[in-house]
Design a protein around this motif. Structure first.
Motif, PDB file in Angstrom:
ATOM      1  N   ALA A 190      35.200  61.807  29.176  1.00 55.79           N
ATOM      2  CA  ALA A 190      34.858  63.091  30.037  1.00 55.79           C
ATOM      3  C   ALA A 190      35.326  62.559  31.595  1.00 55.79           C
ATOM      4  O   ALA A 190      35.106  63.005  32.632  1.00 55.79           O
ATOM      5  CB  ALA A 190      33.233  61.992  30.773  1.00 55.79           C
ATOM      6  N   ASP A 191      36.894  62.165  31.127  1.00 53.93           N
ATOM      7  CA  ASP A 191      37.788  62.138  31.612  1.00 53.93           C
ATOM      8  C   ASP A 191      37.335  60.812  33.497  1.00 53.93           C
ATOM      9  O   ASP A 191      37.955  60.723  33.856  1.00 53.93           O
ATOM     10  CB  ASP A 191      38.222  63.414  32.986  1.00 53.93           C
ATOM     11  N   ASP A 192      36.557  60.023  32.794  1.00 56.52           N
ATOM     12  CA  ASP A 192      36.133  59.164  33.586  1.00 56.52           C
ATOM     13  C   ASP A 192      37.147  57.425  33.245  1.00 56.52           C
ATOM     14  O   ASP A 192      37.931  57.749  32.643  1.00 56.52           O
ATOM     15  CB  ASP A 192      35.065  58.155  33.095  1.00 56.52           C
ATOM     16  N   ARG A 193      37.430  57.139  34.178  1.00 60.30           N
ATOM     17  CA  ARG A 193      38.862  56.311  34.809  1.00 60.30           C
ATOM     18  C   ARG A 193      38.248  55.170  34.655  1.00 60.30           C
ATOM     19  O   ARG A 193      37.428  54.048  35.688  1.00 60.30           O
ATOM     20  CB  ARG A 193      40.032  56.898  35.222  1.00 60.30           C
ATOM     21  N   TRP A 194      38.560  54.160  33.386  1.00 56.76           N
ATOM     22  CA  TRP A 194      38.588  52.881  34.026  1.00 56.76           C
ATOM     23  C   TRP A 194      39.962  52.061  34.285  1.00 56.76           C
ATOM     24  O   TRP A 194      40.604  52.731  33.329  1.00 56.76           O
ATOM     25  CB  TRP A 194      38.108  52.058  33.097  1.00 56.76           C
ATOM     26  N   VAL A 195      39.898  50.747  34.981  1.00 57.81           N
ATOM     27  CA  VAL A 195      41.330  49.920  34.915  1.00 57.81           C
ATOM     28  C   VAL A 195      40.825  48.575  34.613  1.00 57.81           C
ATOM     29  O   VAL A 195      39.635  47.889  35.105  1.00 57.81           O
ATOM     30  CB  VAL A 195      42.877  49.781  36.166  1.00 57.81           C
ATOM     31  N   ALA A 196      41.550  48.103  33.662  1.00 61.95           N
ATOM     32  CA  ALA A 196      41.217  46.719  32.994  1.00 61.95           C
ATOM     33  C   ALA A 196      42.455  45.936  33.604  1.00 61.95           C
ATOM     34  O   ALA A 196      43.534  46.342  33.285  1.00 61.95           O
ATOM     35  CB  ALA A 196      41.035  46.481  31.972  1.00 61.95           C
ATOM     36  N   GLU A 197      42.834  45.400  34.598  1.00 60.01           N
ATOM     37  CA  GLU A 197      43.970  44.166  34.837  1.00 60.01           C
ATOM     38  C   GLU A 197      44.002  43.225  34.732  1.00 60.01           C
ATOM     39  O   GLU A 197      42.832  42.030  34.902  1.00 60.01           O
ATOM     40  CB  GLU A 197      43.870  44.760  36.623  1.00 60.01           C
ATOM     41  N   ILE A 198      44.880  42.135  34.339  1.00 56.25           N
ATOM     42  CA  ILE A 198      45.467  40.594  34.593  1.00 56.25           C
ATOM     43  C   ILE A 198      45.787  40.371  34.957  1.00 56.25           C
ATOM     44  O   ILE A 198      47.338  41.393  34.542  1.00 56.25           O
ATOM     45  CB  ILE A 198      44.745  40.224  33.033  1.00 56.25           C
ATOM     46  N   SER A 225      44.419  36.824  42.639  1.00 56.28           N
ATOM     47  CA  SER A 225      44.670  37.769  41.703  1.00 56.28           C
ATOM     48  C   SER A 225      44.118  37.060  39.762  1.00 56.28           C
ATOM     49  O   SER A 225      45.096  36.580  39.951  1.00 56.28           O
ATOM     50  CB  SER A 225      44.948  38.900  41.421  1.00 56.28           C
ATOM     51  N   TRP A 226      43.103  37.009  39.190  1.00 57.02           N
ATOM     52  CA  TRP A 226      43.554  37.567  38.437  1.00 57.02           C
ATOM     53  C   TRP A 226      42.972  38.198  37.041  1.00 57.02           C
ATOM     54  O   TRP A 226      43.725  38.266  36.173  1.00 57.02           O
ATOM     55  CB  TRP A 226      42.382  35.925  37.737  1.00 57.02           C
ATOM     56  N   VAL A 227      41.734  38.332  36.976  1.00 58.18           N
ATOM     57  CA  VAL A 227      41.022  40.125  36.598  1.00 58.18           C
ATOM     58  C   VAL A 227      40.220  40.826  37.502  1.00 58.18           C
ATOM     59  O   VAL A 227      40.131  40.281  38.317  1.00 58.18           O
ATOM     60  CB  VAL A 227      40.428  39.726  35.549  1.00 58.18           C
ATOM     61  N   ARG A 228      40.733  42.405  37.231  1.00 59.71           N
ATOM     62  CA  ARG A 228      39.984  43.005  38.317  1.00 59.71           C
ATOM     63  C   ARG A 228      39.315  44.400  36.850  1.00 59.71           C
ATOM     64  O   ARG A 228      40.467  44.555  36.456  1.00 59.71           O
ATOM     65  CB  ARG A 228      40.695  43.463  39.290  1.00 59.71           C
ATOM     66  N   LEU A 229      38.475  44.662  37.001  1.00 61.08           N
ATOM     67  CA  LEU A 229      38.041  45.990  36.231  1.00 61.08           C
ATOM     68  C   LEU A 229      37.067  46.884  37.236  1.00 61.08           C
ATOM     69  O   LEU A 229      36.564  46.307  38.479  1.00 61.08           O
ATOM     70  CB  LEU A 229      36.970  45.425  35.300  1.00 61.08           C
ATOM     71  N   SER A 230      37.960  48.122  37.358  1.00 64.89           N
ATOM     72  CA  SER A 230      37.346  49.328  38.290  1.00 64.89           C
ATOM     73  C   SER A 230      37.052  50.098  37.289  1.00 64.89           C
ATOM     74  O   SER A 230      38.150  50.570  36.644  1.00 64.89           O
ATOM     75  CB  SER A 230      38.675  48.983  39.301  1.00 64.89           C
ATOM     76  N   GLY A 231      36.220  51.009  37.946  1.00 58.41           N
ATOM     77  CA  GLY A 231      35.747  52.474  37.117  1.00 58.41           C
ATOM     78  C   GLY A 231      35.271  53.080  38.832  1.00 58.41           C
ATOM     79  O   GLY A 231      34.349  52.252  39.463  1.00 58.41           O
ATOM     80  N   GLY A 232      35.365  54.624  39.194  1.00 57.90           N
ATOM     81  CA  GLY A 232      35.039  54.590  39.709  1.00 57.90           C
ATOM     82  C   GLY A 232      35.626  54.440  41.726  1.00 57.90           C
ATOM     83  O   GLY A 232      36.800  54.690  42.071  1.00 57.90           O
ATOM     84  N   LYS A 233      34.456  54.185  42.172  1.00 58.97           N
ATOM     85  CA  LYS A 233      34.381  53.629  43.190  1.00 58.97           C
ATOM     86  C   LYS A 233      34.080  51.891  43.218  1.00 58.97           C
ATOM     87  O   LYS A 233      34.436  51.087  44.283  1.00 58.97           O
ATOM     88  CB  LYS A 233      34.586  54.776  44.452  1.00 58.97           C
TER      89      LYS A 233
END
Lengths: 220, 278
Positions: free
Chosen positions: B88-96, B111-119
């Motif tokens: 559905a064109d939703d975006r997620w970013v998982a970063e380490i 900074s170590w881990v970040r999980l972002s989606g939407g706002k």
């Protein structure tokens, strides 16, 4: 004649409720703790009050450190009808470190004047909880941990853990100390009735009993 | 009335933005280089040929040149990002992130881990203290028991935070309850289902990522492992999702900037021959 008799009956009927409306008297017990040679270690005042709303207990320890160590325990029914227990520990007139818990096994909220931390009682021995509690202590009163350690080392704990000693039990897990080589000899007995400082000790405990809990007091 | 609502929104805006803390990208804002940029289509193993991909994955490995530039390249902070586009064109970013550059200030959160989606974003930070006192025997043992010593973690998101977490306590009831609160504050039940799906994603380090950092790519799973600890994990058998290289051009990173805070100019990373350790 008839109205007079009626008034008399009404007065007699209302008398018990008038008597019970009198504010409940707090119980106060004074104790002196001495070492093996009979020298004073600390004086303890335990004040308790039972009201319709709940039960409050104060343990005030004088002579252990420069300021009185005050432990406060309150058990009452919360706004949603569930039982709430609030424990506070402070030195002198300083701000208290506060522990609030609901049902047994539920989460405890520990609050300093600056921040708070929630934990489960069974995790008190874990480093995460100990470190966060150490931070709350620093935010509240730097000397609080030392006072707790002295309280335990001097053997002032009640024979069975008294409800107001919950904060002591929790905070003594924060800092692991070298156990002393031999436990000190301590004897607990009634406070000598002829000593004038007994009146001051009693007054201090009653003053602590009449104080509102920290959440109801204005900051500063 | 509308003006009052607008003023209230303006007041609340900084609160929302500060939910994860202002410092997560503080050490990652310097000149950034691209070491790896690979794109994949993620397909269901059981899907018929020609079926649309379950989602798209772009794996970026960035190197951040810090400080004066005298720091050897090998110590430059590494950012490994999974950019995931759902159906559905939703975006997620998982970063380490691996930031070892400032070893002199280990107690500063990194900074170590970040999980972002939407706002929304869940952020994990790491820091450490070296307060192990000297001594021997029982005294040294008690020093190592110091409640705030060693490596500690901070988890935050959705206005919920727990700090000074020791690694051995992550599965304790106290920490797990807060991680559950962070997850539930950030993501809707539908989004959590997406995350559970993403948790199944297995990117082998041999498929993507430089060979010098074999565990980094798979490290992106940490976010899911921490936030979805109570959900069923990937099955032990064959993974249900497979990765195939995406032939389409990777495209501009502009739509991802709000989630990733990647700088505008990204130069290719040119590894230098390793010199002697300084």
């Amino acid at each position: 004649m008839k109205p007079v008799r009626l008034a008399l009956v009404a007065l007699l009927v209302s008398l018990p409720s008038r008597v019970s409306a009198k504010p409940p008297e707090p119980d106060v017990i004074l104790e002196r703790v001495v070492d093996g040679r009979g020298n004073r270690v600390a004086d303890i005042a335990i004040a308790s009050l039972k009201t319709a709303e709940g039960r409050i207990r104060i343990r005030l320890v004088r002579g252990l450190s420069r300021q009185d160590l005050v432990l406060r325990h309150e058990a009452r029914r919360g706004p949603e009808g569930r039982d709430v227990t609030v424990d506070e520990i402070r030195l002198g007139d300083g701000m208290p470190l506060r522990f609030e818990s609901g049902a047994t096994g539920g989460r405890v909220t520990a609050s300093s004047p600056v921040s708070s931390f929630r934990y489960f009682d069974r995790d008190v021995g874990r480093r995460t909880v100990r470190c966060n509690l150490a931070r709350l202590v620093e935010e509240t009163d730097h000397f609080l941990l030392a006072a707790v350690a002295d309280y335990v080392e001097q053997g002032l704990e009640d024979d069975g853990l008294a409800p107001e000693e919950t904060a002591i039990f929790t905070l003594r897990a924060v800092e692991k100390r070298m156990p002393s080589a031999s436990a000190p000899v301590r004897k607990k007995g009634p406070f000598p009735p002829d000593l004038p400082e007994g009146r001051e000790l009693r007054a201090a405990a009653l003053a602590a009993l009449s104080e509102a809990p920290a959440d109801a007091r204005s900051p500063g | 009335m509308k003006a009052r609502g607008f003023a209230l929104a303006l007041c609340l805006l900084p609160l929302g933005l500060s939910a994860e803390g202002p410092g997560y990208f503080a050490n990652l804002r310097d000149r950034t280089y691209v070491e790896v940029d690979e794109s994949f289509l993620v397909r269901e193993r059981a899907a018929p040929p020609g079926a649309p991909p379950a989602f798209r994955l772009r794996h970026l490995v960035l190197r951040v040149k810090t400080g004066t530039g005298f720091t050897e390249q090998r110590w430059w902070p590494i950012r490994s990002l999974f950019l995931v586009t759902m159906r559905a064109d939703d975006r997620w970013v998982a970063e380490i992130d691996a930031d070892t550059a400032d070893a002199e200030h280990p107690s500063e959160p990194r900074s170590w881990v970040r999980l972002s989606g939407g706002k929304n974003a869940a952020a994990f930070e790491v820091f450490s203290t070296n307060d192990a006192a000297g001594g021997d025997g029982e005294r040294a043992s008690l020093a190592s028991e110091s409640p705030c010593g060693g490596t500690r973690y901070r988890f935050l998101g959705g206005g919920v935070e727990i700090r000074d977490v020791s690694a051995e306590d992550v599965r304790s009831r106290t920490v797990a309850a807060v991680l559950g609160e962070i997850r539930d504050a950030l993501y809707s039940p539908a989004e959590i289902l997406d995350l559970v799906r993403l948790k199944e994603l297995g990117v082998s380090p041999r498929v993507s990522g430089p060979p010098a950092m074999p565990n980094l790519a798979s490290g992106a799973h940490l976010a899911w492992n921490y936030l979805l600890f109570d959900k069923p994990g990937p099955s032990r058998g064959e993974p249900s999702l497979v990765l195939v290289p995406d032939p389409a051009p990777a495209g501009d990173l502009a739509p991802w900037r709000a989630l990733t805070h990647i700088p505008q100019d990204l130069a290719p990373f040119q590894p230098l021959p390793e010199g002697p350790l300084r």
